[in-house]
Design a protein around this motif. Structure first.
Motif, PDB file in Angstrom:
ATOM      1  N   PRO A  18      -3.335  14.559  80.762  1.00  0.00           N
ATOM      2  CA  PRO A  18      -2.564  14.543  82.012  1.00  0.00           C
ATOM      3  C   PRO A  18      -1.152  15.080  81.755  1.00  0.00           C
ATOM      4  N   PHE A  19      -0.667  15.911  82.654  1.00  0.00           N
ATOM      5  CA  PHE A  19       0.676  16.475  82.501  1.00  0.00           C
ATOM      6  C   PHE A  19       1.709  15.377  82.691  1.00  0.00           C
ATOM      7  N   TYR A  20       2.574  15.212  81.692  1.00  0.00           N
ATOM      8  CA  TYR A  20       3.666  14.247  81.789  1.00  0.00           C
ATOM      9  C   TYR A  20       4.830  14.734  80.950  1.00  0.00           C
ATOM     10  N   ARG A  21       6.041  14.654  81.509  1.00  0.00           N
ATOM     11  CA  ARG A  21       7.245  15.019  80.792  1.00  0.00           C
ATOM     12  C   ARG A  21       8.132  13.785  80.655  1.00  0.00           C
ATOM     13  N   THR A  51       2.044   5.878  87.342  1.00  0.00           N
ATOM     14  CA  THR A  51       0.597   5.991  87.118  1.00  0.00           C
ATOM     15  C   THR A  51       0.281   7.155  86.202  1.00  0.00           C
ATOM     16  N   ARG A  52       0.937   8.281  86.402  1.00  0.00           N
ATOM     17  CA  ARG A  52       0.709   9.431  85.526  1.00  0.00           C
ATOM     18  C   ARG A  52       1.087   9.089  84.085  1.00  0.00           C
ATOM     19  N   PHE A  53       2.156   8.320  83.916  1.00  0.00           N
ATOM     20  CA  PHE A  53       2.565   7.905  82.574  1.00  0.00           C
ATOM     21  C   PHE A  53       1.464   7.093  81.894  1.00  0.00           C
ATOM     22  N   SER A  60      -3.414   9.829  75.207  1.00  0.00           N
ATOM     23  CA  SER A  60      -2.835  10.081  73.885  1.00  0.00           C
ATOM     24  C   SER A  60      -3.295   9.039  72.867  1.00  0.00           C
ATOM     25  N   LEU A  61      -3.603   7.832  73.323  1.00  0.00           N
ATOM     26  CA  LEU A  61      -4.081   6.777  72.429  1.00  0.00           C
ATOM     27  C   LEU A  61      -5.602   6.788  72.281  1.00  0.00           C
ATOM     28  N   GLY A  62      -6.260   7.635  73.064  1.00  0.00           N
ATOM     29  CA  GLY A  62      -7.718   7.709  72.996  1.00  0.00           C
ATOM     30  C   GLY A  62      -8.416   6.487  73.558  1.00  0.00           C
ATOM     31  N   ARG A  63      -7.780   5.830  74.542  1.00  0.00           N
ATOM     32  CA  ARG A  63      -8.370   4.631  75.132  1.00  0.00           C
ATOM     33  C   ARG A  63      -8.797   4.887  76.568  1.00  0.00           C
ATOM     34  N   PRO A  64      -9.896   4.273  76.991  1.00  0.00           N
ATOM     35  CA  PRO A  64     -10.284   4.354  78.412  1.00  0.00           C
ATOM     36  C   PRO A  64      -9.242   3.641  79.275  1.00  0.00           C
ATOM     37  N   LEU A  65      -9.147   4.052  80.531  1.00  0.00           N
ATOM     38  CA  LEU A  65      -8.182   3.458  81.456  1.00  0.00           C
ATOM     39  C   LEU A  65      -8.917   2.979  82.705  1.00  0.00           C
ATOM     40  N   VAL A  66      -8.890   1.679  82.922  1.00  0.00           N
ATOM     41  CA  VAL A  66      -9.481   1.075  84.121  1.00  0.00           C
ATOM     42  C   VAL A  66      -8.346   0.755  85.082  1.00  0.00           C
ATOM     43  N   ARG A 183      17.593  16.104  87.781  1.00  0.00           N
ATOM     44  CA  ARG A 183      17.324  17.254  88.652  1.00  0.00           C
ATOM     45  C   ARG A 183      16.487  18.334  87.962  1.00  0.00           C
ATOM     46  N   ALA A 184      16.869  18.721  86.755  1.00  0.00           N
ATOM     47  CA  ALA A 184      16.176  19.815  86.069  1.00  0.00           C
ATOM     48  C   ALA A 184      14.748  19.432  85.703  1.00  0.00           C
ATOM     49  N   LEU A 185      14.567  18.214  85.208  1.00  0.00           N
ATOM     50  CA  LEU A 185      13.232  17.775  84.811  1.00  0.00           C
ATOM     51  C   LEU A 185      12.325  17.614  86.023  1.00  0.00           C
ATOM     52  N   GLU A 186      12.863  17.078  87.104  1.00  0.00           N
ATOM     53  CA  GLU A 186      12.047  16.919  88.312  1.00  0.00           C
ATOM     54  C   GLU A 186      11.619  18.279  88.857  1.00  0.00           C
ATOM     55  N   ALA A 187      12.527  19.260  88.807  1.00  0.00           N
ATOM     56  CA  ALA A 187      12.159  20.607  89.259  1.00  0.00           C
ATOM     57  C   ALA A 187      11.055  21.197  88.377  1.00  0.00           C
ATOM     58  N   GLU A 188      11.128  20.955  87.068  1.00  0.00           N
ATOM     59  CA  GLU A 188      10.080  21.439  86.165  1.00  0.00           C
ATOM     60  C   GLU A 188       8.735  20.807  86.508  1.00  0.00           C
ATOM     61  N   ILE A 189       8.748  19.508  86.787  1.00  0.00           N
ATOM     62  CA  ILE A 189       7.509  18.801  87.128  1.00  0.00           C
ATOM     63  C   ILE A 189       6.921  19.340  88.428  1.00  0.00           C
TER      64      ILE A 189
END
Length: 272
Positions: A18-21, A51-53, A60-66, A183-189
């Motif tokens: 999942p894309f996350y910055r 939620t994206r986080f 990244s931890l290789g765990r399922p997410l319920v 501002r810059a990071l939100e624009a990138e996202i």
């Protein structure tokens, strides 16, 4: 043996990243918490990336997410399970929380304070040294899998005192606080998620930041990052910026004529 029996968590595994910055050191802090299977609260405004986080960290931890979206009609049985009729008679069916506890998933309760307090009290034995889940109707005590972790989220900005988290629950968790990115990071996202240029994304972010100044001055919440992505998607597909922002921001946020006029002014300042 079919796949569902071989891997009861197959449906909850995240196959692609999942894309996350990161906006700070939240990734490192989460990893430290997970290394101890520490229960976590994620606090922050709606649509800011909580939620994206969690999805990114589970991947990244290789765990399922319920994941469960909490609401006031959710019962303890919706979490832990119930007896149901099937072809062979009455059989116990684990709920999503029990499934995560048994087999070692990360269980994420989104907007946990929306659930009734008599429902969420079932998580208490999981969030201390016991790490157990009593199934009273079945007469079973489920001991948490070594990989199980409980994560909950909520938005502290608009909760009434009646829906706030009880101290007896809150003090069982560590907490990470989230806010909208700079501002810059939100624009990138927004640029990445909506597949639009950075210039357009930056204009949308400017609208959002102006709207957030109206929080508690007519608006319960300002424009979220999620709303900006919706607007960007529509603009990318040919809808005019004004119509896109009207649909995804102004009408979605408020029914108040004065607040709507203020939001339209922010849009006009960016798009004319």
């Amino acid at each position: 043996m079919n796949a569902a029996v071989a891997d009861p968590l197959a449906a909850y595994r995240i196959e692609t990243e999942p894309f996350y910055r990161p906006a700070g050191n939240e990734v490192a802090l989460y990893r430290q918490a997970y290394s101890h299977r520490m229960p976590l609260i994620l606090k922050g405004p709606t649509g800011c990336g909580k939620t994206r986080f969690v999805e990114h960290m589970a991947w990244s931890l290789g765990r399922p997410l319920v994941t469960l979206a909490c609401n006031e009609d959710m019962t303890a049985s919706d979490l832990v399970g119930r007896y149901l009729l099937d072809a062979d008679g009455t059989a116990w069916h684990d709920g999503p929380l029990t499934l995560a506890v048994r087999h070692g998933a990360i269980c994420y309760l989104d907007e946990v304070v929306e659930a009734r307090q008599d429902t969420t009290v079932v998580i208490h034995p999981l969030t201390d040294a016991r790490r157990v889940l009593p199934l009273d109707k079945k007469g079973e005590l489920v001991r948490a899998h070594p990989d199980f972790q409980l994560v909950v989220s909520y938005n502290p900005g608009y909760q009434s005192s009646a829906k706030d988290m009880k101290p007896s629950t809150r003090q069982r968790f560590a907490a990470l606080e989230f806010d909208y990115p700079d501002r810059a990071l939100e624009a990138e996202i927004v640029s990445h998620e909506a597949q639009v240029g950075l210039d357009l994304a930056a204009r949308l972010v400017t609208i959002a930041r102006c709207s957030r100044e109206l929080k508690q001055r007519g608006l319960d919440e300002g424009v979220s990052t999620r709303m900006l992505i919706y607007a960007g998607v529509l603009i990318r597909d040919g809808v005019t910026p004004r119509e896109s922002c009207e649909m995804t921001m102004t009408r979605a946020l408020t029914d108040d004529p004065d607040m709507a006029s203020a939001l339209r002014g922010f849009v006009e300042a960016q798009f004319g």
